[in-house]
Design an enzyme around this catalytic site. Structure first.
Site: not given
Length: 366
Positions: A120, A142, A184, A226, A236, A241, A245, A248, A252, A266
């Protein structure tokens, strides 16, 4: 050494930036050692960096054990996730033990997710070895693996305890990976810092050619941006935030179409996605055409794709939009898009019709 903090209350953590930091990593990691071997997970392309890291720990009297995985996006899978968890549990990992994630975005995402779910949640340290990971994915918590439906669809928010960034490792990075990570860096200028985009236009080529000072400046500026955004919107939820993206959603979809087979990595997909987002903004009457062309021209100048043809994608707009329908940001049948009113003026638009996106993509050169 530059130190930047991600301000998240009692989960505040430091980002340390210094050339040669991996060789001296034990100085930063000593407070985290608990008398048992520290677990390191990395990939087979990074054996030389692993040797330096373990050498630093050994010299400080800190034992370590390493799991070396295959490189590439294929490792962000259920099977490799299980392998990592089983290996850590076989070593008696406890909830207060820190796992060291040595590698690029793939290793950081995978190991961070393993630590998020193991018992956990156990702490981990990001030691990013690619420009993309240093300026983006190692910061912010993330973590995820990929599935057949798309990229990063199974994951969790799990912040690292520390990020150790050694810009010197970029000297061994293949030029293609370095350029992909640079996409990026450019993103931070396009979001809300037009002056930094201008800095990229002036210094990007030198950064990619080996200018150490430019690399360190780009990393520090990007990480600070960032850290500020993550502190304002960790999960987010308020839209801040989401600005990270940019490119992206398009990117993606391109990655999914390419099948994560290495033909389109990527950062390359993000560059193409950013250029597409700017041209889509022009098509909607939001962005001056000259700004969109300026973005595309910069990506072309540094060898990054600026659209479907350059990314090697020939799929129809409808097929690419089908990939977007699996995006984790989809809510009530609507997918938010990052669009631009100009360079440094990105915003979140929740009113985009995916059929409109498909028509736009069909008009893009193949």
């Amino acid at each position: 050494m530059r130190t930047i903090s991600v301000e998240l209350g009692d989960r505040r953590y430091p980002i340390l930036i210094e050339a040669g930091l991996i060789d001296r990593a034990a100085e930063a990691l000593r407070p985290l050692a608990r008398g048992r071997p520290m677990a390191i997970v990395t990939d087979s392309h990074l054996r030389s960096h692993l040797a330096k890291l373990q050498g630093s720990l050994d010299a400080a009297g800190i034992a370590s054990e390493a799991l070396v995985l295959p490189p590439g996006e294929a490792s962000k899978s259920w099977a490799v996730l299980a392998q990592v968890c089983d290996w850590l549990m076989a070593r008696g990992i406890e909830r207060s033990d820190h796992v060291l994630a040595l590698g690029g975005g793939v290793m950081g995402d995978l190991i961070g997710f393993a630590c998020a779910i193991l018992k956990r949640g156990c702490p981990f340290v990001q030691i990013p070895t690619t420009l993309l990971a240093q300026v983006d994915s190692s910061v912010g918590g993330k973590t995820a693996i990929n599935t057949a439906a798309g990229k990063n669809l199974i994951g969790a928010f799990h912040q690292p305890a520390m990020v150790l960034i050694d810009p010197a490792v970029l000297d061994t990075l293949p030029p293609r990976e370095l350029a992909a990570g640079y996409a990026e860096v450019v993103k931070y200028g396009l979001i809300d810092d037009a002056d930094f985009f201008g800095w990229c236009e002036a210094n990007g080529a030198g950064l990619l050619a080996g200018d150490a000072a430019a690399r360190e400046q780009a990393i520090a500026h990007s990480v600070a941006a960032k850290a500020r955004i993550v502190a304002a919107d960790e999960h987010e939820t308020n839209g801040t935030r989401a600005l990270l993206n940019l490119g992206h959603t398009f990117g993606h979809a391109l990655e999914a179409e390419a099948g994560f087979d290495g033909s389109l990595i990527h950062g390359e997909a993000v560059a193409a996605g950013i250029a597409l987002a700017f041209r889509f903004s022009v098509a909607r009457g939001l962005c001056p055409p000259a700004d969109a062309e300026r973005v595309s021209a910069h990506f072309r100048a540094v060898g990054l794709p600026d659209g479907l043809a350059a990314a090697g994608i020939s799929a129809s707009g409808a097929r690419l939009v089908d990939h977007m329908r699996h995006d984790k940001k989809m809510a009530a049948g609507t997918l938010p898009f990052l669009l631009a009113r100009g360079i440094g003026r990105t915003y979140l638009d929740r009113s985009v019709d995916l059929d409109e996106v498909a028509v736009f993509l069909d008009r893009e050169p193949r």
